[in-house]
Design an enzyme around this catalytic site. Sequence first.
Site, PDB file in Angstrom:
ATOM      1  N   GLY A  34       0.742  -1.324   0.030  1.00  0.00           N
ATOM      2  CA  GLY A  34      -0.064  -0.094  -0.228  1.00  0.00           C
ATOM      3  C   GLY A  34       0.850   1.208   0.087  1.00  0.00           C
ATOM      4  N   LYS A  47       9.837   2.844   0.702  1.00  0.00           N
ATOM      5  CA  LYS A  47       8.715   2.776   1.760  1.00  0.00           C
ATOM      6  C   LYS A  47       8.284   4.104   1.993  1.00  0.00           C
ATOM      7  CE  LYS A  47       7.089   0.669   6.097  1.00  0.00           C
ATOM      8  NZ  LYS A  47       7.464  -0.091   7.106  1.00  0.00           N
ATOM      9  N   ASP A  99      -2.905   6.969   2.497  1.00  0.00           N
ATOM     10  CA  ASP A  99      -2.138   7.852   1.644  1.00  0.00           C
ATOM     11  C   ASP A  99      -0.906   7.406   0.833  1.00  0.00           C
ATOM     12  OD1 ASP A  99      -0.598   7.785   3.838  1.00  0.00           O
ATOM     13  OD2 ASP A  99      -0.898  10.031   4.400  1.00  0.00           O
ATOM     14  N   GLY A 100      -0.447   6.134   1.344  1.00  0.00           N
ATOM     15  CA  GLY A 100       0.751   5.727   0.685  1.00  0.00           C
ATOM     16  C   GLY A 100       2.239   6.460   1.280  1.00  0.00           C
ATOM     17  N   ARG A 114       6.359 -12.360   0.881  1.00  0.00           N
ATOM     18  CA  ARG A 114       5.677 -12.439   2.328  1.00  0.00           C
ATOM     19  C   ARG A 114       4.849 -13.854   2.337  1.00  0.00           C
ATOM     20  NH1 ARG A 114       5.291  -6.999   4.126  1.00  0.00           N
ATOM     21  NH2 ARG A 114       6.791  -5.941   2.564  1.00  0.00           N
ATOM     22  N   ASP A 117       1.233 -11.159   6.793  1.00  0.00           N
ATOM     23  CA  ASP A 117       1.648 -10.435   5.593  1.00  0.00           C
ATOM     24  C   ASP A 117       3.129  -9.876   5.745  1.00  0.00           C
ATOM     25  OD1 ASP A 117      -0.229  -8.887   7.085  1.00  0.00           O
ATOM     26  OD2 ASP A 117       0.256  -7.068   6.459  1.00  0.00           O
ATOM     27  N   ASN A 118       3.523  -9.761   7.234  1.00  0.00           N
ATOM     28  CA  ASN A 118       4.663  -9.287   7.557  1.00  0.00           C
ATOM     29  C   ASN A 118       5.655 -10.439   8.106  1.00  0.00           C
ATOM     30  OD1 ASN A 118       3.716  -6.600   7.513  1.00  0.00           O
ATOM     31  ND2 ASN A 118       2.988  -6.820   9.770  1.00  0.00           N
ATOM     32  N   ASP A 126       9.347  -5.157   7.888  1.00  0.00           N
ATOM     33  CA  ASP A 126       8.348  -4.551   8.422  1.00  0.00           C
ATOM     34  C   ASP A 126       8.217  -3.945   9.707  1.00  0.00           C
ATOM     35  OD1 ASP A 126       7.199  -4.526   5.486  1.00  0.00           O
ATOM     36  OD2 ASP A 126       5.281  -4.842   6.169  1.00  0.00           O
TER      37      ASP A 126
HETATM   38  P1  AMP Z   1       1.421  -3.027   8.222  1.00  0.00           P
HETATM   39  O1  AMP Z   1       0.519  -3.008   9.586  1.00  0.00           O
HETATM   40  O2  AMP Z   1       2.135  -1.648   8.253  1.00  0.00           O
HETATM   41  O3  AMP Z   1       2.032  -4.048   7.760  1.00  0.00           O
HETATM   42  O4  AMP Z   1       0.296  -2.692   7.039  1.00  0.00           O
HETATM   43  C1  AMP Z   1      -0.783  -3.198   6.658  1.00  0.00           C
HETATM   44  C2  AMP Z   1      -1.092  -3.019   5.236  1.00  0.00           C
HETATM   45  O5  AMP Z   1      -1.507  -1.721   5.331  1.00  0.00           O
HETATM   46  C3  AMP Z   1      -0.249  -2.860   4.119  1.00  0.00           C
HETATM   47  O6  AMP Z   1      -0.808  -3.539   2.866  1.00  0.00           O
HETATM   48  C4  AMP Z   1       0.338  -1.914   3.838  1.00  0.00           C
HETATM   49  O7  AMP Z   1       0.962  -1.509   2.719  1.00  0.00           O
HETATM   50  C5  AMP Z   1      -0.768  -1.004   4.257  1.00  0.00           C
HETATM   51  N1  AMP Z   1      -0.534   0.616   4.603  1.00  0.00           N
HETATM   52  C6  AMP Z   1      -0.007   0.798   5.720  1.00  0.00           C
HETATM   53  N2  AMP Z   1       0.059   2.183   5.973  1.00  0.00           N
HETATM   54  C7  AMP Z   1      -0.346   2.562   4.850  1.00  0.00           C
HETATM   55  C8  AMP Z   1      -0.338   3.933   4.147  1.00  0.00           C
HETATM   56  N3  AMP Z   1       0.129   5.100   4.984  1.00  0.00           N
HETATM   57  N4  AMP Z   1      -0.567   4.071   2.967  1.00  0.00           N
HETATM   58  C9  AMP Z   1      -0.969   2.946   2.329  1.00  0.00           C
HETATM   59  N5  AMP Z   1      -1.225   1.927   2.839  1.00  0.00           N
HETATM   60  C10 AMP Z   1      -0.860   1.481   4.097  1.00  0.00           C
HETATM   61 MG    MG Z   2       3.167  -4.692   6.509  1.00  0.00          MG
END
Ligand code: AMP
Ligand code: MG
Length: 530
Positions: A105, A126, A138-139, A203, A273-274, A283
């Site tokens: 994301g 990232k 927002d990515g 992953r 996913d992590n 992550d």
């Molecule tokens: P995480 O818990 O950080 O491993 O994120 C879980 C999911 O949310 C993954 O698919 C990430 O890419 C997505 N994600 C986390 N933060 C953001 C963000 N600010 N913008 C877009 N996707 C996000």
């Molecule tokens: Mg992640």
Amino acid sequence: MTLQSLNFDNRFLHQLPVDPLQGIGRRQVVGACASRIKPTAVAAPKLMAHAQEVADLLNLSPQDCASPEFTQAFVGNKLLDAMDPYACCYGGHQFGNWAGQLGDGRAINLGEIINQQGQRWALQLKGAGQTPYSRSADGLAVLRSSVREFLCSEAMHHLGVPTTRALSLILTGEKVLRDMLYDGHPEYEQGAVVCRVAPSFTRFGSFQIHASRGDTKVLQQLMDYTITTDFPHLGTPSKAVYIEWFNEVVERTAQMIVEWMRVGFVHGVMNTDNMSILGLTIDYGPYGWLEPFDPNWTPNTTDAEHRRYRFGQQPQIAHWNLVQLAEALVAVIGEVEPLQAIINDYPRLYQQGWQTMIATKLGLQAYGGEQDLALFNDLHQSLQVIETDMTLFFRCLANYNFSPEQAKAASDAQLVDIISAAYYQPRTESSDQDMAAWLRRYNERLAQDTHSHSVRQQRMNQVNPLYVMRNYLAQLAIDEADQGDFDKVHELLEVMRQPYTEQIGKEEYAQKRPDWARERVGCSMLSCSS
Ligand code: AMP
Ligand code: MG
């Protein structure tokens, strides 16, 4: 070597099915492993730090890294000719529940290079903007979480823990809105981009997503690709090779967790996913370092209630995650039993790794069976009688040099003096009694080994770090970086390159957590907001 001569082969996109659609439009990406997507350009990028050892892996010189082109390329503003950026599709179990499609994301892969030594390295930004997998987010990424990921992944590498690496840490010059504690107080923070480097970012969830859709064709393609690219020693994919591969994933995962337990690392969000298929720590979000030894501790505020991802439960969660991976792979392998047998063996495999690891932390020549196990378990109890800093305890213990006779003759207080620098709370007569009793048993055990004290001390100090990326240290570096001063980031990066070696003048990085940090956000607890 200049940036433009980086040797990209971009095999992932060439060998795996790619989403035919372009752009960031939110969508379910079916039948593909990735979507082509370009990073979003930013206003005023500024390089905060880079890790030269990681640059060396890419054959980039310090001059290359100091060039404006480097900053432009690794913030995502100006792509090198051979870069073909993409975001990966994956799913995952979050906090025990299947969450469906997640995907990169806010991670954008720039491609994979082959270095002069023939090694493959995938480069991934990232925080470089939205992708089809961004859902409603927002990515982007903020300075604090980017500093934390940059410093911690490098620190972990030098501690000897398998991990993704970090090449660069770049401010975007743009603001990002975050409600850090999810309590209705959003604030603007500085945006940043980290360039991560690993042989692969695949992953468990990368396989799960295709299995969940019944897409065994793409699932098998990804399995074959992963084996031939990242596990070439296993040979041409076949049913037997798939099983061997799964066995190796289980072994690597178990070993990674053993290393986390050795250094006191708590990942904080062990969703599937992590979990890296290569057994790398991946992550870095609301991770934390155990300061007072407490198996129930979790740094993640989102996990405060159930503590699913607490320190002491990481081995069991890894097991659970491996079961989810096995369930995904069954569709291609077609047989449950061999996978089940491997899964069933994980507790023994982990336990064996853990026993060997604790034995080395205590300076024993080898794990000696049941009696040692009781000694280990009782130590874990004793470390919780009063708050005891895990890292400092083991460094202090390396100085322990009583013969069994001396230990018998000494008072409890005299024995415990050796490790008292690790305590957060005042000692009591009964806490001394408890620890001294354990130390006398330790003495008896050491007497069965032939190593001299100095040999034991040296061996212990090779597995028990003096410097770890303590939560409050990262926070101090973040506070200064936020004000435009990156010295502490550079200094921490440098100190953490030799975590087992006492460094003159760097005593401040080997201290217990100070009192002010006990309840401060970022030091004792972290949210997922990043
Ligand atoms: P995480 O818990 O950080 O491993 O994120 C879980 C999911 O949310 C993954 O698919 C990430 O890419 C997505 N994600 C986390 N933060 C953001 C963000 N600010 N913008 C877009 N996707 C996000
Ligand atoms: Mg992640």
